[in-house]
Design an enzyme around this catalytic site. Structure first.
Site, PDB file in Angstrom:
ATOM      1  CG  ASN A   1      22.620 -34.754 -15.625  1.00  0.00           C
ATOM      2  OD1 ASN A   1      23.428 -35.010 -14.823  1.00  0.00           O
ATOM      3  ND2 ASN A   1      23.073 -34.754 -17.039  1.00  0.00           N
TER       4      ASN A   1
ATOM      5  CG  HIS B   1      27.390 -27.068 -21.286  1.00  0.00           C
ATOM      6  ND1 HIS B   1      26.931 -27.370 -22.738  1.00  0.00           N
ATOM      7  CD2 HIS B   1      27.306 -28.169 -20.817  1.00  0.00           C
ATOM      8  CE1 HIS B   1      26.737 -28.349 -22.832  1.00  0.00           C
ATOM      9  NE2 HIS B   1      26.878 -29.058 -21.743  1.00  0.00           N
TER      10      HIS B   1
ATOM     11  CD  GLU C   1      26.597 -24.121 -16.907  1.00  0.00           C
ATOM     12  OE1 GLU C   1      26.186 -25.073 -16.183  1.00  0.00           O
ATOM     13  OE2 GLU C   1      27.483 -24.129 -17.696  1.00  0.00           O
TER      14      GLU C   1
ATOM     15  CB  SER D   1      27.024 -28.974 -15.911  1.00  0.00           C
ATOM     16  OG  SER D   1      28.153 -28.448 -16.529  1.00  0.00           O
TER      17      SER D   1
ATOM     18  CG  ASP E   1      22.235 -23.462 -19.181  1.00  0.00           C
ATOM     19  OD1 ASP E   1      21.362 -24.208 -18.626  1.00  0.00           O
ATOM     20  OD2 ASP E   1      22.938 -23.814 -20.156  1.00  0.00           O
TER      21      ASP E   1
ATOM     22  CG  HIS F   1      22.820 -29.291 -14.311  1.00  0.00           C
ATOM     23  ND1 HIS F   1      22.866 -30.336 -14.321  1.00  0.00           N
ATOM     24  CD2 HIS F   1      23.322 -28.676 -15.533  1.00  0.00           C
ATOM     25  CE1 HIS F   1      23.719 -30.884 -15.384  1.00  0.00           C
ATOM     26  NE2 HIS F   1      24.029 -29.885 -15.974  1.00  0.00           N
TER      27      HIS F   1
ATOM     28  CE  LYS G   1      21.709 -31.094 -18.228  1.00  0.00           C
ATOM     29  NZ  LYS G   1      20.770 -31.121 -19.634  1.00  0.00           N
TER      30      LYS G   1
END
Length: 391
Positions: free
Chosen positions: A44, A130, A174, A178, A203, A206, A237
């Site tokens: 990542n 997640h 998110e 992910s 979130d 990423h 990440k």
């Protein structure tokens, strides 16, 4: 300890038994595992900042000044001026009043959600969120409703039916997922806020460093910063470091300092980590070419995959291809590894049953020629497996 043998046997039969693969060397999207070097598609470290000379220099300087470990929790003597500098810088980066640093994304999510919600409250969570978000919800004791992935119509149906039964409500998603690498409909969720009176948590693990005109994330890119109450993300990440953060109001930050168990009862992150994270934020702003190249690579890679009959998911630097069967997904991954590409199979429970996939994480150090060669090898493996299955 009962059930260990059965658990391991069941996982092995299902093709879901995982193993650790120690890396002995890493540099510029390449790794050595055992005696072989691979091009890494499992990291990542999207922007390649973990090996940036300025990040390493900042970390070394912090060790010389503060030593190796923090020595205590933030509420004891482990609270360094550097922690506050990083929190102030993160708050500015995420366009919020305040920020709080956590030791990992997992610790952040379980602590934030379980501290802010209780049995009198309800939480609406995207079905593909997640595991750390799910665990935080379970710890909170709040009533838990899952809406279909990125389906705001389903979310609104649940809000209409359930929201008024509870004191407070929290909606969590998110921004970049992910495993699927797709974008959440943040604007559509934000439009539901006033109508149904909920707090909104995103979130950005990423998305931070990759999306947004300043690299701050998809929340900024979509123009919903004022609608999102809690912006969580990680330094581990695209920023190439370690730890996590919550960007929020000053009141919420003060509350969590006094209530969040995963924050209170953890030794503080070392100065070297904090200094490296600070430098990474600076580099994201000073070297925008990294995220521009990364997203260009992702568009190119998807195009080549599609031309060769593959159906990549997502719209980010995370490029998954669903294979379906667990064992066949493992065979694909093993075939890619034999050709020097470190690609790993993603299987249940990380993804739903029947949705095992190959997850390609692009790094700015990859080049288009490498991606084209990878797709050629992927197509060769597909042909070999098809011939075998037909026979």
């Amino acid at each position: 300890m009962a059930g260990i043998d059965e658990f391991l046997a069941d996982r092995e039969r299902a093709g879901c038994l995982r193993n650790l693969n120690p890396v002995s060397w890493r540099e510029n999207a390449k790794v050595r595992i055992g005696s072989k070097k691979y091009i890494d598609f499992s990291s990542n470290d999207y922007l390649g900042l973990s090996s940036h000379p300025k990040v390493k220099e900042a970390a070394k300087k912090a060790i010389d000044e503060f030593g190796y470990g923090a020595g205590a929790s933030r509420l004891m003597s482990g609270d360094l001026k550097l922690h506050h500098l990083l929190e102030d810088r993160t708050a500015k980066f995420k366009h919020k009043e305040a920020a709080l640093v956590f030791n990992s994304g997992y610790q952040a999510n379980i602590g934030i959600v379980s501290s802010l919600c209780s049995k009198a409250d309800c939480i609406f969570s995207d079905r593909l969120n997640h595991a750390s978000i799910v665990d935080g919800i379970l710890l909170s004791g709040a009533r838990f409703f899952r809406f279909r992935h990125s389906d705001t119509e389903h979310l609104e149906l649940l809000l209409k039916k359930e929201r008024k039964k509870f004191r407070e409500a929290l909606v969590i998603t998110e921004s970049i997922f992910s495993m699927d690498g797709d974008k959440s409909p943040l604007k559509d969720i934000a439009r539901l806020k006033e109508k149904y009176d909920f707090k909104f948590m995103v979130d950005e693990a990423h998305a931070t460093g990759v999306f947004g005109v300043d690299g701050s994330g998809l929340v900024k890119e979509e123009g919903v910063t004022d609608k999102v109450d809690l912006i969580m993300g990680t330094f581990s990440k695209a920023l190439g470091g370690f730890g996590a953060y919550l960007a929020c109001s000053k009141k919420v930050a003060r509350y969590l300092i006094n209530s969040c168990r995963s924050f209170i009862y953890s030794t503080a992150l070392p100065a070297a980590v904090i200094a490296g994270n600070l430098m990474s934020i600076q580099l994201i702003e000073k070297e925008p070419w990294r995220r521009i190249k990364l997203l260009d690579l992702s568009c190119f890679f998807r195009g080549v995959l599609q031309k060769n009959g593959f159906k990549p998911l997502g719209a980010s630097q995370i490029v998954p291809i669903v294979i379906g069967d667990n064992l066949k997904t493992v065979e694909f991954a093993q075939g890619m590894q034999k050709k020097g590409f470190w690609v790993l199979p993603i299987r249940p429970p990380t993804v739903p049953q029947g949705q095992a996939l190959l997850r390609f994480s692009l790094i700015v150090n990859h080049e288009k020629e490498i991606l084209s060669n990878l797709v050629d090898e992927l197509a060769n493996i597909r042909a070999i497996l098809s011939i075998r299955d037909a026979g």
